[in-house]
Design an enzyme around this catalytic site. Sequence first.
Site, PDB file in Angstrom:
ATOM      1  N   TYR A  80      14.618  23.579 -84.675  1.00  0.00           N
ATOM      2  CA  TYR A  80      15.065  24.470 -85.747  1.00  0.00           C
ATOM      3  C   TYR A  80      14.098  24.396 -86.929  1.00  0.00           C
ATOM      4  O   TYR A  80      13.669  25.400 -87.463  1.00  0.00           O
ATOM      5  CB  TYR A  80      16.472  24.055 -86.182  1.00  0.00           C
ATOM      6  N   PHE A 132       4.646  54.798 -93.090  1.00  0.00           N
ATOM      7  CA  PHE A 132       5.210  54.570 -91.770  1.00  0.00           C
ATOM      8  C   PHE A 132       6.725  54.694 -91.919  1.00  0.00           C
ATOM      9  O   PHE A 132       7.262  54.445 -93.001  1.00  0.00           O
ATOM     10  CB  PHE A 132       4.805  53.189 -91.226  1.00  0.00           C
ATOM     11  N   THR A 133       7.395  55.095 -90.838  1.00  0.00           N
ATOM     12  CA  THR A 133       8.827  55.417 -90.937  1.00  0.00           C
ATOM     13  C   THR A 133       9.652  54.293 -91.585  1.00  0.00           C
ATOM     14  O   THR A 133      10.351  54.517 -92.570  1.00  0.00           O
ATOM     15  CB  THR A 133       9.406  55.705 -89.540  1.00  0.00           C
ATOM     16  N   ASP A 222      -0.745  46.415 -94.307  1.00  0.00           N
ATOM     17  CA  ASP A 222       0.075  46.464 -93.093  1.00  0.00           C
ATOM     18  C   ASP A 222      -0.914  46.328 -91.936  1.00  0.00           C
ATOM     19  O   ASP A 222      -1.633  47.267 -91.594  1.00  0.00           O
ATOM     20  CB  ASP A 222       0.842  47.784 -93.018  1.00  0.00           C
ATOM     21  N   LYS A 265       2.789  44.258 -82.012  1.00  0.00           N
ATOM     22  CA  LYS A 265       1.544  44.995 -81.773  1.00  0.00           C
ATOM     23  C   LYS A 265       0.350  44.072 -81.945  1.00  0.00           C
ATOM     24  O   LYS A 265      -0.434  43.895 -81.032  1.00  0.00           O
ATOM     25  CB  LYS A 265       1.455  46.164 -82.747  1.00  0.00           C
ATOM     26  N   ARG A 388       6.591  62.607 -83.219  1.00  0.00           N
ATOM     27  CA  ARG A 388       6.115  62.204 -84.539  1.00  0.00           C
ATOM     28  C   ARG A 388       5.893  63.474 -85.338  1.00  0.00           C
ATOM     29  O   ARG A 388       4.792  63.974 -85.492  1.00  0.00           O
ATOM     30  CB  ARG A 388       4.831  61.373 -84.445  1.00  0.00           C
ATOM     31  N   PHE A 454      15.595  59.952 -86.102  1.00  0.00           N
ATOM     32  CA  PHE A 454      14.836  60.070 -84.846  1.00  0.00           C
ATOM     33  C   PHE A 454      15.249  59.007 -83.833  1.00  0.00           C
ATOM     34  O   PHE A 454      15.088  59.202 -82.640  1.00  0.00           O
ATOM     35  CB  PHE A 454      13.322  59.994 -85.107  1.00  0.00           C
TER      36      PHE A 454
HETATM   37  C1  LIG Z   1       5.410  49.203 -85.728  1.00  0.00           C
HETATM   38  C2  LIG Z   1       4.961  49.240 -87.100  1.00  0.00           C
HETATM   39  C3  LIG Z   1       5.720  48.665 -88.110  1.00  0.00           C
HETATM   40  C4  LIG Z   1       7.090  48.057 -87.857  1.00  0.00           C
HETATM   41  O1  LIG Z   1       7.010  46.978 -86.989  1.00  0.00           O
HETATM   42  P1  LIG Z   1       8.252  46.571 -86.037  1.00  0.00           P
HETATM   43  O2  LIG Z   1       7.831  45.296 -85.426  1.00  0.00           O
HETATM   44  O3  LIG Z   1       8.420  47.672 -85.054  1.00  0.00           O
HETATM   45  O4  LIG Z   1       9.430  46.426 -86.905  1.00  0.00           O
HETATM   46  C5  LIG Z   1       5.211  48.709 -89.399  1.00  0.00           C
HETATM   47  N1  LIG Z   1       4.027  49.279 -89.651  1.00  0.00           N
HETATM   48  C6  LIG Z   1       3.268  49.847 -88.701  1.00  0.00           C
HETATM   49  C7  LIG Z   1       1.959  50.445 -89.043  1.00  0.00           C
HETATM   50  C8  LIG Z   1       3.696  49.851 -87.395  1.00  0.00           C
HETATM   51  O5  LIG Z   1       2.939  50.426 -86.455  1.00  0.00           O
END
Ligand SMILES: *Cc1c(COP(=O)(O)O)cnc(C)c1O
Length: 481
Positions: A80, A132-133, A222, A265, A388, A454
């Site tokens: 933990y 970004f969304t 980001d 990613k 998108r 979406f």
């Molecule tokens: C996917 C993504 C996010 C959000 O990440 P999650 O792990 O899906 O919550 C933020 N910014 C960018 C540019 C992304 O491609």
Amino acid sequence: MAEIRFYGGEEIPLELHKVRIVQKLDLVPVERRAEAMAEAGFNTFLLKNKDIYLDMLTDSGVNAMSDRQLAAMMVADDSYAGSATFTRLTEKLTELFGTEYFLPAHQGRAAENIIAMTFVKKGSIIPMNYHFTTTKAHITRLGGYVEELVADEGVKIESDCPFKGNFDLEKLEKLLKEKHDRIPLMRIEAGTNLIGGQPLSLENIEKACDIAHSYGVLTVLDASLLQDNLYFIKTREKAAQNLSLREITRRISSKMDIIYFSGRKLGFARGGGISIHDKALYLKMRELVPMFEGFLTYGGMSVREMEAMTVGLEESMDIDVISQGPLFIKYMTDELIKRGVPVVTPPGGLGCHLDATRFIPHVRQEEYPAGSLAAAVYIAGGIRGMERGTISEQREEDGSEHLAAVELLRLALPRRVFTLSQVKYAVDRISWLYDNRNLIGGLKFIEEPSSLRFFFGRLEPVSPWPEALVKAFRKEFGESL
Ligand SMILES: *Cc1c(COP(=O)(O)O)cnc(C)c1O
């Protein structure tokens, strides 16, 4: 992935990996695909995997892991507090970014939540190259505003600009000059997602950060799609040609106050977090992690995923690894162009993007061309992409529709997942669909959530066009799936 010249002259990307674990896929008949699309409310997010042949929805959490990542998962230290796995992850981030502190979070948007809750207040303005969304949702939820400052070229569908994610530096300077007291931070999105995985140049990143700092504004990267952006800097920016991927990463990270990422990613695993140089900034955000994510040494992530992420981050510094996505995307994009299909150019990272506006110009933007095309591509080939366009936007405060600047269908190519014959199949079905594009009609909402619609919104076709598409498919392909 090496650029290897073929004797026969064919130009195809050649994998520098081999496949050692596979997952069986099904391709269901076109009639079932039309039925499944209707069951899913014409929203590809709501399809079931058993009905999907090629899942090109996203590159998030679905990249193939390496043997070294899987091996590392076996030595993860499950505790933990004080986990050795967490120490290894932090040390890797220190090595790559030069940051001393790391706050773990369960995924990228959780990092965004922590940053937004710490810095965004009612009336705050957050400049960024592009939104970004999930980022925008967190900022607007807290009463802040997003200002998009991407250069005009960024939202042009067809372009030969190598860095379409670049800031318009004049607009940035003007905004900061006039409103810096309302601007707590500037956000830089590497590999700009919503405009087609388009990169910023190293030069633009450095200049934008210098401008922000000259007004005392924090710089936040980001880095979710940093991997693709690094590849493009290395291969497209003259001044960076002699820099190693590590050196480019350091040049970028040294300009940032905060770096956050989705490990789904960037690290070929699942998770996320925030890397920080400065202790005071770290302390400002720290208490939100145990409150919302989990204790400071896992933040909602599994230790196995953290261990895999550590190795994945290291592998991101290998050009043979990070070139696979962009080269496959380039292949797919070039093949579609040869067949006249409208796509976003130049090819970026994360996926191939179809331009729904030119694909189906007869579908009005109020009837969601990108969403309609997503449904049609699924019916035509069992291929799941992601809308998108306008469906991915939020309505204005007065309830009116916010029409998106671009209507794209993203066909993501998760890293190291698909083979070239699968990509060729996708190209084939999409070009058939293009030749039958007049059959595709629009969509309308039947259930519309007020935020992030979406993800769970349900729609229906405005006419029985899906049936017409199934009929045309049968006529063309006979009994074939
Ligand atoms: C996917 C993504 C996010 C959000 O990440 P999650 O792990 O899906 O919550 C933020 N910014 C960018 C540019 C992304 O491609």
